[in-house]
Write an enzyme that holds these catalytic residues in place. Structure first.
Site, PDB file in Angstrom:
ATOM      1  N   ASP A 157     -17.548 -50.942   3.930  1.00 18.98           N
ATOM      2  CA  ASP A 157     -16.687 -52.015   3.436  1.00 18.98           C
ATOM      3  C   ASP A 157     -17.572 -53.079   2.780  1.00 18.98           C
ATOM      4  O   ASP A 157     -18.795 -52.974   2.791  1.00 18.98           O
ATOM      5  CB  ASP A 157     -15.818 -52.580   4.566  1.00 18.98           C
ATOM      6  CG  ASP A 157     -16.644 -53.195   5.685  1.00 18.98           C
ATOM      7  OD1 ASP A 157     -17.863 -53.353   5.521  1.00 18.98           O
ATOM      8  OD2 ASP A 157     -16.064 -53.512   6.733  1.00 18.98           O
TER       9      ASP A 157
ATOM     10  N   ASP B  53      -8.408 -45.992   7.915  1.00 18.26           N
ATOM     11  CA  ASP B  53      -9.407 -46.271   8.945  1.00 18.26           C
ATOM     12  C   ASP B  53      -8.744 -47.190   9.945  1.00 18.26           C
ATOM     13  O   ASP B  53      -7.845 -47.947   9.588  1.00 18.26           O
ATOM     14  CB  ASP B  53     -10.642 -46.979   8.371  1.00 18.26           C
ATOM     15  CG  ASP B  53     -10.392 -48.462   8.162  1.00 18.26           C
ATOM     16  OD1 ASP B  53      -9.678 -48.818   7.199  1.00 18.26           O
ATOM     17  OD2 ASP B  53     -10.854 -49.280   8.987  1.00 18.26           O
TER      18      ASP B  53
ATOM     19  N   CYS C  88      -3.837 -30.604  24.224  1.00 16.72           N
ATOM     20  CA  CYS C  88      -5.052 -30.978  23.489  1.00 16.72           C
ATOM     21  C   CYS C  88      -6.198 -30.011  23.782  1.00 16.72           C
ATOM     22  O   CYS C  88      -6.407 -29.602  24.922  1.00 16.72           O
ATOM     23  CB  CYS C  88      -5.465 -32.396  23.863  1.00 16.72           C
ATOM     24  SG  CYS C  88      -6.971 -32.947  23.041  1.00 16.72           S
TER      25      CYS C  88
ATOM     26  N   CYS D 195      -9.474 -30.690  22.980  1.00 12.27           N
ATOM     27  CA  CYS D 195     -10.767 -31.376  22.864  1.00 12.27           C
ATOM     28  C   CYS D 195     -11.665 -31.078  24.063  1.00 12.27           C
ATOM     29  O   CYS D 195     -11.204 -30.607  25.099  1.00 12.27           O
ATOM     30  CB  CYS D 195     -10.567 -32.884  22.691  1.00 12.27           C
ATOM     31  SG  CYS D 195     -10.337 -33.801  24.239  1.00 12.27           S
TER      32      CYS D 195
ATOM     33  N   CYS E 270     -10.423 -32.721  27.332  1.00 11.42           N
ATOM     34  CA  CYS E 270      -9.256 -32.091  27.953  1.00 11.42           C
ATOM     35  C   CYS E 270      -9.567 -30.679  28.465  1.00 11.42           C
ATOM     36  O   CYS E 270      -8.925 -30.210  29.400  1.00 11.42           O
ATOM     37  CB  CYS E 270      -8.087 -32.054  26.970  1.00 11.42           C
ATOM     38  SG  CYS E 270      -7.392 -33.704  26.706  1.00 11.42           S
TER      39      CYS E 270
ATOM     40  N   HIS F  64     -11.633 -37.776  23.149  1.00 13.59           N
ATOM     41  CA  HIS F  64     -10.223 -37.389  23.154  1.00 13.59           C
ATOM     42  C   HIS F  64      -9.415 -38.148  22.089  1.00 13.59           C
ATOM     43  O   HIS F  64      -8.674 -37.542  21.319  1.00 13.59           O
ATOM     44  CB  HIS F  64      -9.582 -37.596  24.527  1.00 13.59           C
ATOM     45  CG  HIS F  64      -8.096 -37.435  24.463  1.00 13.59           C
ATOM     46  ND1 HIS F  64      -7.483 -36.194  24.446  1.00 13.59           N
ATOM     47  CD2 HIS F  64      -7.104 -38.350  24.314  1.00 13.59           C
ATOM     48  CE1 HIS F  64      -6.178 -36.359  24.316  1.00 13.59           C
ATOM     49  NE2 HIS F  64      -5.923 -37.655  24.226  1.00 13.59           N
TER      50      HIS F  64
END
Ligand SMILES: [Zn+2]
Length: 402
Positions: A91, A264, A302, A304, A307, A333
């Protein structure tokens, strides 16, 4: 940078695309995890790639103050410095100058501010914002803007917009590097005539992409989406559109339907560190007593790392014991949730079922956790309340404007 639109959704303004940068491709719609201090807190770049991040964002303001853009340049640029050899966006630094400092003086020249770290004085001008970003070498850089406060009168929003347009022109004129894509930022507050004027002027200057700024600053969700609906169609079709600092998964889905390509937000990472986890049925506050003996994963759907291996009971224990691992597992996660969510949006669009997909998600979100009285806010929507570091510039600064 080359932006390629692969498909236009037949039932909405959504677009499926690909951005080619000098550090590889990212697919759109894209969600960019926020790595403020040249790191997404608690994760390595390998973690980020594993959970599906293709592009990340870093904050110019923080890196300019510490360790300094010239040092980063000497050390081979930001990609090398942080060991992220993939697309990267910085930015302009303006937003944080406004939101993290109380002693800010705005003039045509730029923004004068005092460092929140050591009190040193600096001037961030459009030329300086470009110089810093060119030294760091991200693939996408942003022009300096003034994030119009909310609420602002038409006159205030107009003065603020004129300043942003002037700064945008100077950013464009001062750039030296051709291998970075410079994005312009649309301002204009909540006023459609000003947003329209902003788009017109920026289009004339010509940018590689266009961001919608000044949103998610305290206005209602309906108002935010209304501005997106009105503004996005005015932007050049063949350039990426980036909605800055937004938002919840709901907000992203709605903005995609209105033609936005990039997002974002600090919500998934910041909420993870605060023990608030996203699931398909709503948010889950891990410290709640009812998870003390709960052997199930955060979200049964999930896949991930967190998980696959850890129970709610264990994660609750780590969180209450203030263990570092809690931050890391929760962040894995939540970011996996966001990146899977945006990936499913792309998949649904490719298969011509975007609207059905969104409907299904809403139906799931309305169940279980959402109806729990302990957790009245859906998916962190309460985070719209003003918190430090979020996109809520100091209301005082309009008063210091010339
Ligand atoms: Zn998970």
């Amino acid at each position: 940078m080359q932006f390629e639109i692969i498909k236009k959704d037949s039932t909405s303004d959504a677009r499926l695309g690909r951005c080619h940068t000098s550090h590889g491709i990212f697919h759109t719609p894209a969600f960019m995890p926020v790595g403020t201090q040249a790191t997404v807190k608690s994760l390595t770049p390998e973690d980020l790639r594993e959970i599906g991040a293709e592009i990340i964002l870093s904050n110019t303001y923080h890196l300019f103050l510490r360790p300094g853009h010239e040092r980063i340049q000497r050390l081979g640029g930001l990609h090398r410095f942080m060991h992220w050899d993939h697309p990267l966006l910085t930015d302009s630094g303006g937003f944080q100058v406004f939101s993290l400092n109380s002693l800010v003086k705005i003039s045509e020249e730029g923004v004068q501010f005092q460092s929140h770290i050591d009190g040193s004085r600096h001037l961030l001008s459009p030329e300086k914002a470009i110089e810093i970003q060119e030294a760091m070498g991200a693939d996408i850089i942003m022009s300096l803007d003034e994030c119009t406060p909310y609420p602002a009168s038409h006159g205030e929003a107009e003065r603020s917009l004129e300043l942003t347009l002037n700064w945008s022109r100077r950013c464009k004129d001062s750039r030296r590097r051709e291998d970075q894509a410079l994005f312009g930022i649309v301002q204009g507050g909540m006023y459609s005539d000003l947003r329209k004027r902003s788009v017109g002027a920026l289009r004339e200057m010509g940018f590689a992409g266009y961001a919608l700024g000044g949103l998610s600053v305290g206005e209602s969700k309906e108002m935010m989406l209304e501005v997106v609906s009105q503004t996005a169609p005015l932007l050049p079709w063949d350039r990426p559109r980036y909605l800055m600092g937004v938002g919840t998964p709901f907000d992203m889905a709605q903005a995609v339907l209105r033609g936005v390509d990039m997002f974002d937000c600090v919500l998934p990472t910041r909420n993870a560190r605060n023990g608030m986890l996203f699931t398909r049925s709503g948010r889950l506050v891990i410290k709640n007593a009812r998870y003390a003996d709960d052997d199930s994963s955060i979200d049964p759907g999930c896949s991930c790392y967190t998980c696959r291996h850890y129970s709610r009971a264990y994660l609750r224990h780590l969180y209450l014991a203030e263990e570092i691992l809690a931050m890391r597992l929760n962040t894995i996660h939540n970011l996996h949730f966001y990146l899977t969510f945006i990936g499913e949006i792309r998949q649904a669009m490719a298969e011509e079922r975007l609207k059905d997909w969104v409907k299904t998600c809403y139906a799931q979100w309305n169940s279980e956790e959402e109806n729990n009285a302990e957790q009245p806010d859906r998916w962190g929507s309460s985070s719209r309340k003003k918190t430090p570091g979020k996109r809520n510039p100091s209301p005082a600064r309009s008063a210091s404007m010339k």
